[in-house]
Design an enzyme around this catalytic site. Structure first.
Site, short mmCIF file in Angstrom:
data_model
loop_
_atom_site.label_atom_id
_atom_site.label_comp_id
_atom_site.label_asym_id
_atom_site.label_seq_id
_atom_site.Cartn_x
_atom_site.Cartn_y
_atom_site.Cartn_z
N HIS A 170 0.85 -1.19 0.00
CA HIS A 170 0.00 0.00 0.00
C HIS A 170 0.89 1.24 0.00
O HIS A 170 1.76 1.39 0.86
CB HIS A 170 -0.90 0.03 1.23
CG HIS A 170 -2.03 -0.96 1.17
ND1 HIS A 170 -3.04 -1.00 2.08
CD2 HIS A 170 -2.29 -1.96 0.29
CE1 HIS A 170 -3.89 -1.96 1.77
NE2 HIS A 170 -3.45 -2.57 0.69
N TYR A 203 -9.52 5.20 6.96
CA TYR A 203 -9.72 5.59 8.37
C TYR A 203 -10.82 6.65 8.38
O TYR A 203 -10.72 7.67 7.67
CB TYR A 203 -8.44 6.19 8.96
CG TYR A 203 -7.34 5.18 9.22
CD1 TYR A 203 -6.49 4.77 8.20
CD2 TYR A 203 -7.16 4.64 10.48
CE1 TYR A 203 -5.47 3.85 8.43
CE2 TYR A 203 -6.15 3.72 10.73
CZ TYR A 203 -5.31 3.32 9.71
OH TYR A 203 -4.31 2.42 9.96
N PRO A 225 -4.68 0.87 18.56
CA PRO A 225 -4.33 0.36 17.23
C PRO A 225 -4.47 1.38 16.09
O PRO A 225 -4.12 1.06 14.95
CB PRO A 225 -5.30 -0.82 17.02
CG PRO A 225 -6.40 -0.59 17.97
CD PRO A 225 -5.87 0.19 19.11
N LYS A 240 0.73 0.58 15.05
CA LYS A 240 2.13 0.58 15.51
C LYS A 240 2.51 -0.58 16.42
O LYS A 240 3.70 -0.85 16.63
CB LYS A 240 2.42 1.89 16.27
CG LYS A 240 2.49 3.11 15.37
CD LYS A 240 3.80 3.17 14.61
CE LYS A 240 3.76 4.03 13.39
NZ LYS A 240 3.51 3.33 12.12
N TYR A 295 3.43 7.13 9.92
CA TYR A 295 2.68 5.92 9.56
C TYR A 295 3.58 4.86 8.92
O TYR A 295 3.47 3.68 9.23
CB TYR A 295 1.53 6.29 8.61
CG TYR A 295 0.51 5.18 8.47
CD1 TYR A 295 -0.54 5.04 9.38
CD2 TYR A 295 0.59 4.26 7.42
CE1 TYR A 295 -1.47 4.03 9.26
CE2 TYR A 295 -0.34 3.23 7.29
CZ TYR A 295 -1.37 3.13 8.22
OH TYR A 295 -2.29 2.11 8.11
#
Ligand code: RFL
Ligand code: PHB
Length: 394
Positions: free
Chosen positions: A72, A201, A293, A297, A385
């Site tokens: 991704h 998200y 979550p 991480k 990220y």
């Protein structure tokens, strides 16, 4: 029985440490409370940073991840019916993440350990760690009712948040930092094609949601739910209905629903133990720290702890130097706190916190508006990220 390193816990931290030590010719035995099948039935992480993927390659278990994992180069933030793509590749100069489930990472590590004929005691009862403040630490446990003792040079506490290692340290020797969030994540796994080719998200007025995936035919979705909710209250139908209400129109139209393969509620917590070394015992992974979550991480921080710990132990046995062991805690904690900060911040940004009043909602709105119109803001999200480097300045 004797070994060089006794590893407590056969989750991803323990198994990866075992594999890296094996590659370096260091003997390790793993003691796990649950059965192998139980360990493999836990559905958890889905996103691997490059640092973690590199470590799995180093351990010699990366083949299936490269074959089956999905690369991704970005993810979507959905807010106020607007999709905003965080282009990880562009914002970080080419970094990416790999979507490959923790269950599969664990399976690959278990297989490699089995193939190498390395010893793991599963279904071990009454596991206890002893004398880790001396030069002769020991682990005691029972398998099939037979008492066992494992003598060792070091104990690696890879036994997760509810493990025995951290609990065995005198209270006066540790500091613990904790925040418990007033909600949980209800997760559902289904054999349905993902609603989108990358993750979404979602900050919805009805609460956070996440559209994740395990493969092109398997989806993983999460909903923010009150901590008082019980998983039995949530039929599959109720889950899909609520998810639909948190999606935007294009995702709603593409959503394919189906029976759940697994459904569970996970509480959200930020937690750090300091230090991570107690004489000849080290804590690694969830045994020493927990993140909510939201930033993906947890497993990645566990992997970096294991990298630091395996390097320190290899240095000790091969070069007879203890600098790595002496600085283990400090090196880990530097990266852990940065991961903790990001996960806390991203959680604050994306969830509903009605108990914090309207001012929190306004701050959140202002911050999202800022971030989504600022290249610098998006770069901050992206570089955290994809994962910070293993070694960076203090
Ligand atoms: P684990 O996986 O908890 O494994 C610890 C092992 O120790 C065993 N054990 C004992 N063994 C012997 N004696 C005892 N007394 C013992 N007590 C416990 C346990 O049975 C277990 O097998 O810890 P480890 O290895 O440190 O791995 C950490 C990760 O599992 C965790 O950080 C991640 O799953 C967190 N996480 C995520 N991390 C990511 O990097 N990316 C993600 O996308 C992501 N998503 C998630 C997550 C965690 C979640 N939940 C359920 C907390 C999503 C969710 C919903
Ligand atoms: C998951 O797929 O389980 C997952 C992905 C990203 C997260 C958390 C969980 O931030």
């Amino acid at each position: 029985m004797r070994t060089q390193v006794a590893i407590i816990g056969a989750g991803p931290s323990g198994l990866l440490l075992g594999q890296l030590l094996f590659k370096a010719g260091i003997d390790a035995v793993i003691v796990e409370r649950q059965s192998a099948q139980h360990v493999l039935s836990r559905i958890r992480a889905g996103i691997l940073e490059q640092v973690t993927a590199d470590l799995l390659d180093e351990a010699g278990v990366g083949r299936r991840m490269h074959e089956e994992g999905l690369v991704h180069t970005g993810f979507d933030l959905l807010w106020h019916d607007q999709r905003n793509r965080i282009d990880l590749g562009r914002l970080t100069g080419g970094s990416k993440v790999i979507c490959y489930g923790q269950t599969e990472v664990t399976r690959d590590l278990m297989q490699a350990r089995g193939a190498a004929g390395l010893k793991t005691f599963y279904s071990a009862a009454n596991v206890a760690v002893h004398d880790f403040d001396t030069a002769q630490p020991r682990v005691s446990f029972e398998v099939d009712g037979v008492a066992q003792t494992l003598e060792c040079d070091f104990i690696a506490g890879c036994d997760g948040f509810h493990g025995v290692c951290r609990a065995s340290v005198p209270r006066a020797a540790v500091r613990e930092f904790e925040r418990v969030y007033p909600f949980g994540w209800l997760g559902l796994l289904s054999d349905t094609p993902p609603v989108h080719h990358e993750l979404i998200y979602i900050n919805s007025r009805r609460g956070f949601a996440l559209c994740s995936q395990r493969s092109l035919t398997r989806s993983r979705y999460y909903l923010q739910v009150p901590l008082s909710d019980k998983v039995e209250q949530w039929s599959d139908e109720a889950f899909w209905d609520e998810l639909r209400l948190r999606l935007d129109e294009p995702a709603r139209e593409r959503l394919v629903t189906g029976p759940s393969l697994e459904k569970s509620i996970a509480p959200l917590r930020s937690f750090v133990t300091e230090p991570l070394r107690f004489g000849r015992m080290f804590l690694a992974g969830d045994a020493g720290h927990i993140v909510p979550p939201t930033g993906a991480k947890g497993l990645n921080l566990a992997a970096s702890d294991v990298k630091y710990l395996s390097s320190a132990l290899i240095e000790y046995y091969v070069e007879h130097a203890s600098a790595g062991i002496d600085t283990y805690s400090e090196r880990c904690l530097r990266r852990i706190w940065r991961g903790e900060r990001f996960s806390w911040w991203f959680t604050q940004l994306m969830h509903q916190f009605p108990e914090q009043g309207e001012i929190h909602a306004r701050f959140q709105q202002a911050e999202l508006e800022y971030l989504l119109h600022s290249e610098a803001g998006q770069r901050t999200i992206a570089e955290n990220y994809v994962g910070l480097p293993l070694d960076f300045g203090a």
